[in-house]
Motif scaffolding. Structure first.
Motif, PDB file in Angstrom:
ATOM      1  N   GLY A  28       7.256  19.966   3.415  1.00 30.10           N
ATOM      2  CA  GLY A  28       6.724  19.970   4.762  1.00 30.10           C
ATOM      3  C   GLY A  28       5.238  20.276   4.791  1.00 30.10           C
ATOM      4  N   VAL A  29       4.810  21.186   3.941  1.00 36.22           N
ATOM      5  CA  VAL A  29       3.387  21.530   3.866  1.00 36.22           C
ATOM      6  C   VAL A  29       2.582  20.329   3.380  1.00 36.22           C
ATOM      7  CG1 VAL A  29       1.686  23.048   2.785  1.00 36.22           C
ATOM      8  CG2 VAL A  29       3.903  23.972   3.508  1.00 36.22           C
ATOM      9  N   ALA A  30       3.110  19.624   2.372  1.00 33.69           N
ATOM     10  CA  ALA A  30       2.414  18.449   1.846  1.00 33.69           C
ATOM     11  C   ALA A  30       2.291  17.358   2.901  1.00 33.69           C
ATOM     12  CB  ALA A  30       3.140  17.915   0.611  1.00 33.69           C
ATOM     13  N   LEU A  31       3.350  17.120   3.672  1.00 34.20           N
ATOM     14  CA  LEU A  31       3.300  16.101   4.714  1.00 34.20           C
ATOM     15  C   LEU A  31       2.290  16.441   5.805  1.00 34.20           C
ATOM     16  CD1 LEU A  31       7.119  15.303   5.012  1.00 34.20           C
ATOM     17  CD2 LEU A  31       5.333  13.730   4.236  1.00 34.20           C
ATOM     18  N   PRO A  90       5.588  16.780  -3.546  1.00 40.25           N
ATOM     19  CA  PRO A  90       6.063  17.397  -4.793  1.00 40.25           C
ATOM     20  C   PRO A  90       7.239  16.628  -5.371  1.00 40.25           C
ATOM     21  CG  PRO A  90       6.812  18.665  -2.902  1.00 40.25           C
ATOM     22  CD  PRO A  90       5.871  17.624  -2.372  1.00 40.25           C
ATOM     23  N   THR A  91       7.460  16.775  -6.656  1.00 44.19           N
ATOM     24  CA  THR A  91       8.617  16.164  -7.293  1.00 44.19           C
ATOM     25  C   THR A  91       9.887  16.755  -6.699  1.00 44.19           C
ATOM     26  OG1 THR A  91       7.399  15.871  -9.356  1.00 44.19           O
ATOM     27  CG2 THR A  91       9.805  15.776  -9.490  1.00 44.19           C
ATOM     28  N   PRO A 117       0.824  -1.214   0.000  1.00 41.51           N
ATOM     29  CA  PRO A 117       0.000   0.000   0.000  1.00 41.51           C
ATOM     30  C   PRO A 117       0.858   1.263   0.000  1.00 41.51           C
ATOM     31  CG  PRO A 117       0.084  -0.941   2.206  1.00 41.51           C
ATOM     32  CD  PRO A 117       0.780  -1.919   1.301  1.00 41.51           C
ATOM     33  N   THR A 118       0.297   2.339  -0.472  1.00 39.76           N
ATOM     34  CA  THR A 118       0.939   3.653  -0.459  1.00 39.76           C
ATOM     35  C   THR A 118      -0.024   4.654   0.160  1.00 39.76           C
ATOM     36  OG1 THR A 118       2.215   3.177  -2.460  1.00 39.76           O
ATOM     37  CG2 THR A 118       1.969   5.487  -1.856  1.00 39.76           C
ATOM     38  N   SER A 119       0.466   5.438   1.108  1.00 43.38           N
ATOM     39  CA  SER A 119      -0.398   6.421   1.752  1.00 43.38           C
ATOM     40  C   SER A 119      -0.711   7.563   0.793  1.00 43.38           C
ATOM     41  CB  SER A 119       0.278   6.976   3.009  1.00 43.38           C
ATOM     42  OG  SER A 119       1.398   7.760   2.659  1.00 43.38           O
ATOM     43  N   ASP A 120      -1.819   8.226   1.034  1.00 47.21           N
ATOM     44  CA  ASP A 120      -2.201   9.369   0.203  1.00 47.21           C
ATOM     45  C   ASP A 120      -1.149  10.465   0.261  1.00 47.21           C
ATOM     46  OD1 ASP A 120      -4.526   8.112  -0.527  1.00 47.21           O
ATOM     47  OD2 ASP A 120      -5.774   9.147   0.951  1.00 47.21           O
ATOM     48  N   VAL A 121      -0.555  10.662   1.449  1.00 43.06           N
ATOM     49  CA  VAL A 121       0.398  11.768   1.589  1.00 43.06           C
ATOM     50  C   VAL A 121       1.629  11.538   0.716  1.00 43.06           C
ATOM     51  CG1 VAL A 121       1.698  10.839   3.558  1.00 43.06           C
ATOM     52  CG2 VAL A 121       1.481  13.305   3.270  1.00 43.06           C
TER      53      VAL A 121
END
Length: 402
Positions: free
Chosen positions: A146-149, A25-26, A16-20
């Motif tokens: 950091g914002v994405a996490l 970002p690349t 599985p892969t989490s949504d976050v």
């Protein structure tokens, strides 16, 4: 279960892969490195001005301290969770001497695994999903990580040459003022190389108080200022510690990028939150590295003076060479970057591709730092003067600026 059944079960097994993870970002610099390495692997001599990795070694007295400290059995054990007091005292002493800023070593200093770690951790300790962060554009891409996490949202603040690459707080919308809980700033700036005056930070503190927005000052290039000017620390502004923190790192000041030593400094409540998160992830840095970092901060600072002088000499040589080929740009006031306008007819990405392909000179396209980075490329002063002159000469042969 038969062998065939085992094989079928294994082929059906999915990780599985989490949504976050899918929302991260690349990693911009990873792609840049891959492109450069591909040219080098093909046998080309590439002058790499695209990264921010110091090109000279850590000063010998710091290395010697690590060598000696590695033999100390005390450091072979786990370090204290929040680091050794002697290192926190050392960075507080350095800030007092360099910026006349008073810091309580135990409550206003957190030791980090490099400044980047703190920049990524901060949104996670302050924000909830859906919260808003004010982010400079162009700016360091790891702010976005950091914002994405934290599953938060970004609102970008344009950094325009017409405003000395400082954000215009009056242009921040009423909606963003209401929603924003955190703002990132970075001076001397990556990528624009701009510096900020104390008056800007005084305005920033007032803006933070009025709108209840925490300030995160990324001071990674804080030691590198030119023409006799030392960059200003956000913490020098009255009230700064009440509204935010500053991230400082030894990576650039002492050529210790690979050592991963950084600090979060300022507001005690924020420092406590960062320490609490790190309690669950790390057991602080290897003690020998902490001892060597202490030597860097408390020993002779002649190595820093010499480093800044070297970058300034490189800056002057590079810009003289750029001027000779007709590429005009304002000299940087700080950091070890140059922010250079792209010639007509090119985007930042197509121009960077051209330079790598035809001149074998690597630069970072401005679009990688945000939409307002379009129209520029970033070049690092991270080769000696002869190589910087050669880079300009190679670019000049493309006849793009005549």
């Amino acid at each position: 279960m038969t062998q065939s059944d085992h094989t079928s079960a294994r082929s059906a097994f999915k990780i599985p892969t989490s949504d976050v993870m899918t929302q991260l970002p690349t990693q911009f610099f990873a792609t840049l490195v891959q492109n450069v390495n591909r040219e080098i692997a093909s046998g080309h001599d590439v002058i790499n001005l695209g990264q921010g990795n110091p090109d000279t070694p850590t000063p010998p007295h710091i290395v010697k301290t690590l060598q000696e400290s590695a033999e100390n059995p005390l450091y072979h054990k786990y370090s204290p969770f929040r680091g050794h007091s002697f290192l926190k005292e050392a960075v507080a002493k350095r800030y007092k001497e360099d910026y006349n800023v008073d810091l309580n070593p135990e409550t206003e200093v957190a030791i980090l695994f490099g400044g980047k770690t703190g920049l990524v951790q901060l949104p996670q300790v302050l924000l909830n999903p859906g919260d808003t962060v004010l982010v400079p554009d162009p700016g360091y891409p790891d702010y976005w990580s950091g914002v994405a996490l934290a599953k938060a949202n970004m609102s970008f603040m344009p950094l325009l040459e017409s405003n000395a690459f400082l954000p215009d707080y009056e242009a921040v919308t009423a909606e963003d003022r209401e929603k924003a809980k955190l703002m990132f700033l970075n001076y001397p700036n990556n990528p624009t190389s701009a510096t900020a005056p104390l008056s800007f930070y005084e305005d920033t503190v007032e803006f933070a108080i009025q709108n209840q927005i925490v300030i995160a000052s990324d001071f990674a290039y804080g030691a590198i200022g030119f023409d006799g000017h030392r960059p200003v620390s956000f913490l020098q502004a009255p009230g700064a510690k009440e509204v935010g923190i500053e991230f400082y790192t030894l990576s650039k000041t002492y050529n210790m990028a690979g050592w991963r030593v950084g600090f979060a400094l300022g507001n005690a409540e924020i420092v406590s939150k960062i320490n609490l998160l790190q309690d669950h992830i790390y057991v602080s840095l290897f003690g020998g590295i902490q001892a060597a970092a202490t030597e860097a901060l408390t020993g002779s600072q002649e190595c820093v003076t010499s480093l800044v002088s070297r970058y300034e000499s490189r800056r002057n040589a590079f810009y003289d060479a750029l001027s000779s080929i007709g590429w005009q740009a304002s000299k940087p006031a700080g950091s070890f970057f140059s922010w250079l306008p792209v010639p007509p007819g090119y985007t930042s990405a197509s121009f960077a591709d051209l330079l790598l392909r035809e001149a074998k000179v690597a630069v970072a396209p401005g679009i990688g730092f945000g939409s307002h980075g379009e129209g520029y490329v970033r070049a690092g002063l991270l080769s000696d003067e002869n190589r910087l002159r050669e880079a300009a000469q190679r670019i000049g042969k493309l006849n793009l600026f005549k």
